[in-house]
Design an enzyme around this catalytic site. Structure first.
Site: not given
Ligand code: PAF
Length: 288
Positions: A30-31, A33, A36-37, A187, A189
């Protein structure tokens, strides 16, 4: 990095790449980033010929509309990070592209107990919306491998079940949690934490570590120490900081998320925590 905005285009690109014999890895996000991503992108690059990352802030998985409004959007810097990590394709659809008929989920998949407990209890509807969008994304991107972080433990379990139930030919790869230097799980957040809350947030992982130690002791004393006592002590530890509102601290079977009765040396367990601090909801977990 190629940017694709429509399902039709990403799908035909994927089919063409597969015809050339290329292996495709997919990292849905969900951006906002963070490292972790990026670790998921790197793992996908290592195991595939190409990596597709999606950025889509999915409205249907936010049970709290304020959380959706406050969700950080950092597209420019996300794209720089993806380019630096050698992501091949960014799938960047609009809400209308993903939900052309509106957002009502007419046939939610029943994941049973696994989706009703823990996050399912505190975020009703969250997993319906999450599974709805992940399925749409998987059908659009049609990858060989899907990469998700262990940080969203329950989410990864549900996605594994989704793949099984919908008979998709995709393998889920769950990657380890990335942590900040002090141990806080990364995260999107975290950027919303004020300084004081950010300093205190580390108590979540410290609580998980205290559970792991207690479980180790419990295994040695022949299971005399009860799981519910370890859980209670962990809640007390975290709740002793007035900044936290603890939602749950749970020790569960790592494969089913069902409560465990007795500790033994062979118990395959996971400890999971959700707590709010400074208006931000944080989750974390640790395999025990
Ligand atoms: O973990 C996330 O960022 C979201 O839940 C996902 C898997 C991209 C689905 O919107």
């Amino acid at each position: 990095m190629q940017i694709i905005k429509t399902i039709k285009d990403i799908n035909s690109q994927s089919i063409a790449l597969k015809k050339e014999g290329k292996k495709i890895g997919f990292v849905p996000t969900m951006g906002a980033l963070h490292a972790g991503h990026i670790s998921l992108i790197r793992e996908s690059n290592r195991q595939n010929d190409l990596t597709v990352c999606s950025i889509f802030v999915n409205p249907t998985q936010f049970n709290d509309p304020r959380d959706f409004e406050k969700y950080p959007v950092t597209l420019e810097s996300d794209m720089q990070k993806l380019i630096a990590a050698k992501c091949d394709i960014l799938f960047l659809p609009s809400v209308h592209e993903m939900y052309p008929q509106g957002m009502k989920n007419n046939s939610p998949i029943d994941f049973g107990y696994m989706a009703g407990t823990l996050e399912g209890e505190f975020r009703p509807g969250h997993f319906d919306g999450m599974a709805q969008i992940v399925e749409k994304l998987l059908l659009a991107v049609a990858p060989h491998h899907l990469y998700m972080g262990q940080k969203d433990y329950q989410q990864a379990m549900i996605c594994k079940e989704l793949i099984k139930k919908q008979k998709l030919k995709i393998k889920l790869v769950t990657c380890p949690i990335k942590r900040e230097k002090d141990g806080l799980a990364m995260s999107s957040r975290n950027v919303r934490l004020d300084r004081a809350s950010r300093r205190k947030a580390v108590e979540i992982v410290k609580t998980l570590r205290s559970i792991k130690r207690a479980m180790g002791r419990g295994a040695k004393d022949g299971g005399r120490l009860e799981i519910k006592d370890i859980e209670r002590k962990a809640v007390e530890r975290l709740a002793a900081f007035p900044e936290f509102q603890v939602e749950y601290v749970a020790i569960r079977d790592a494969r089913t998320l069902k409560p465990i009765k007795k500790i033994s040396a062979t118990t395959h367990a996971v400890a999971l925590i959700a707590a709010r601090i400074g208006g931000v909801r944080l989750i974390d977990n640790m395999l025990l």
